[in-house]
Design an enzyme around this catalytic site. Structure first.
Site, mmCIF file in Angstrom:
data_model
loop_
_atom_site.group_PDB
_atom_site.id
_atom_site.type_symbol
_atom_site.label_atom_id
_atom_site.label_comp_id
_atom_site.label_asym_id
_atom_site.label_seq_id
_atom_site.Cartn_x
_atom_site.Cartn_y
_atom_site.Cartn_z
ATOM 1 N N GLU A 20 -4.899 -4.787 10.649
ATOM 2 C CA GLU A 20 -3.878 -3.760 10.971
ATOM 3 C C GLU A 20 -4.373 -3.294 12.251
ATOM 4 O OE1 GLU A 20 -2.220 -2.782 6.662
ATOM 5 O OE2 GLU A 20 -3.752 -1.478 7.135
ATOM 6 N N GLU A 49 -6.647 4.575 8.085
ATOM 7 C CA GLU A 49 -6.506 6.147 7.959
ATOM 8 C C GLU A 49 -7.778 6.788 7.199
ATOM 9 O OE1 GLU A 49 -2.747 5.551 5.544
ATOM 10 O OE2 GLU A 49 -1.900 4.812 7.540
ATOM 11 N N GLY A 51 3.143 -1.221 4.218
ATOM 12 C CA GLY A 51 2.975 0.304 4.031
ATOM 13 C C GLY A 51 4.596 0.999 3.535
ATOM 14 N N GLY A 52 5.135 1.439 4.462
ATOM 15 C CA GLY A 52 6.446 1.922 4.233
ATOM 16 C C GLY A 52 7.463 1.189 3.507
ATOM 17 N N ASN A 74 0.900 -1.192 -0.024
ATOM 18 C CA ASN A 74 0.001 0.137 -0.115
ATOM 19 C C ASN A 74 0.860 1.006 -0.125
ATOM 20 O OD1 ASN A 74 -1.796 2.092 0.393
ATOM 21 N ND2 ASN A 74 -2.300 1.291 2.492
ATOM 22 N N TRP A 75 0.963 1.860 -1.146
ATOM 23 C CA TRP A 75 1.905 3.039 -1.374
ATOM 24 C C TRP A 75 1.555 4.201 -0.444
ATOM 25 C CZ3 TRP A 75 3.576 3.325 -7.371
ATOM 26 C CH2 TRP A 75 4.269 1.976 -7.671
ATOM 27 N N LYS A 76 0.033 4.262 -0.125
ATOM 28 C CA LYS A 76 -0.626 5.522 0.432
ATOM 29 C C LYS A 76 -0.340 6.760 -0.311
ATOM 30 C CE LYS A 76 -0.254 3.171 4.859
ATOM 31 N NZ LYS A 76 -0.071 3.150 6.382
ATOM 32 N N HIS A 103 -9.458 1.313 5.409
ATOM 33 C CA HIS A 103 -8.084 1.119 5.852
ATOM 34 C C HIS A 103 -8.373 2.129 6.961
ATOM 35 C CE1 HIS A 103 -3.896 2.443 6.580
ATOM 36 N NE2 HIS A 103 -3.461 1.205 5.863
ATOM 37 N N SER A 146 3.952 -1.860 10.467
ATOM 38 C CA SER A 146 5.308 -2.024 10.548
ATOM 39 C C SER A 146 5.925 -3.582 10.076
ATOM 40 C CB SER A 146 5.823 -1.589 11.949
ATOM 41 O OG SER A 146 5.331 -0.391 12.206
ATOM 42 N N GLY A 175 2.882 2.330 10.887
ATOM 43 C CA GLY A 175 3.939 3.487 10.573
ATOM 44 C C GLY A 175 4.704 3.926 11.873
HETATM 45 P P1 13P Z 1 3.143 0.370 7.774
HETATM 46 O O1 13P Z 1 3.878 -0.849 7.112
HETATM 47 O O2 13P Z 1 3.796 1.631 7.154
HETATM 48 O O3 13P Z 1 3.374 0.392 9.022
HETATM 49 O O4 13P Z 1 1.678 0.434 7.140
HETATM 50 C C1 13P Z 1 0.950 -0.431 7.179
HETATM 51 C C2 13P Z 1 -0.202 -0.150 6.407
HETATM 52 O O5 13P Z 1 -1.290 0.752 7.061
HETATM 53 C C3 13P Z 1 -0.366 -0.746 5.125
HETATM 54 O O6 13P Z 1 -1.812 -0.636 4.615
#
Ligand code: 13P
Length: 249
Positions: free
Chosen positions: A166, A96, A233-234, A9-11, A94, A212, A172
């Protein structure tokens, strides 16, 4: 049997040229046929990414879709528009989206139905915040989310549903759920699906861990019986890390 899946997920990261570079880096690597690799770039990158992935096994996802079918909803992107880019999947619910855009289980439920109707597979997210875990409410929170999001979803629909657990406190933050915490919640989620849809559907549903997840902890997390992969994510923004995670089964 359920599949091993690693989804990136590149966000809200990567311009179109940056995204192209990342995809080209990912395409240089190879991963096992047993693992489904998915990338979820931002909306503007979907078409260019779809063209780059044309002859590869890597799948494409969007990060969201509208809760309306079509019409006068300025700035929104419908499930069928996403499907027409060549994307096969969409991430929905998600944390977020819940935290910053007030998405409720009911809104996510409408999105799931529209996405399935458009022929997309959905990656549906759930997870508790830190205060809920600390007050031992995490199981209640997740089970309420599942109940609300899957209201009216049929057993046949479930063939096109992947779940991502999640824990919000792990996203993050560098703070990963322990392998035991992940397994415990994934097992609980599978039991929830089993009581609603039966054993076969529960056993065939992939449940991904997100929060993470990195090359250094992916093996331990994915080693659990009910953890079928990760929503990353990251670490999905760095080709080598993303691929290393995908090789962690
Ligand atoms: P991180 O891997 O950056 O913690 O993000 C997880 C996430 O929200 C994937 O959708």
């Amino acid at each position: 049997m359920r599949k091993n899946i690693v989804a990136g997920n590149w966000k809200m990261n990567m311009t179109i040229p940056e995204g192209e570079n990342l995809i080209n880096e990912i395409l240089k690597e190879s991963i096992s046929n047993q693992t489904i690799l998915i990338v979820a770039p931002p909306y503007p990158n979907l078409v260019t990414t779809s063209l780059l992935l044309k002859n590869s096994k890597i799948k494409l996802a969007a990060q969201n879709c509208a809760d309306k079918d079509k019409g006068a909803f300025t700035g929104e992107v419908s499930a069928s528009m996403i499907k027409s880019t060549g994307a096969e999947y969409v991430i929905l619910g998600h944390s977020e989206r819940r935290a910053y855009y007030n998405e409720t289980d009911q809104i996510i439920n409408s999105k799931i139905k529209l996405a399935l109707k458009a022929g997309l597979k959905t990656i549906v997210c759930c997870g508790e915040v830190l205060s809920e875990r600390e007050s031992n409410k995490h199981f209640d929170v997740v089970s309420k989310q599942l109940k609300g999001m899957f209201d009216g979803i049929t057993p046949t629909d479930f063939e096109n549903i992947i779940i991502a657990y999640e824990p919000v406190w792990a996203i993050g933050t560098g703070k990963t759920a322990t392998s035991d915490q992940a397994q415990e919640m994934h097992k609980f989620i599978r039991e929830n699906i089993k009581s609603a849809y039966g054993n076969e559907i529960a056993e065939n549903t992939s449940i991904l861990y997100g929060g993470s997840c990195k090359p250094s902890n992916a093996k331990e997390l994915f080693n659990n019986a009910d953890v079928d992969g990760g929503l990353i994510g990251g670490a999905s923004l760095v080709a080598k890390e993303f691929i290393e995670i995908a090789k962690s089964f």
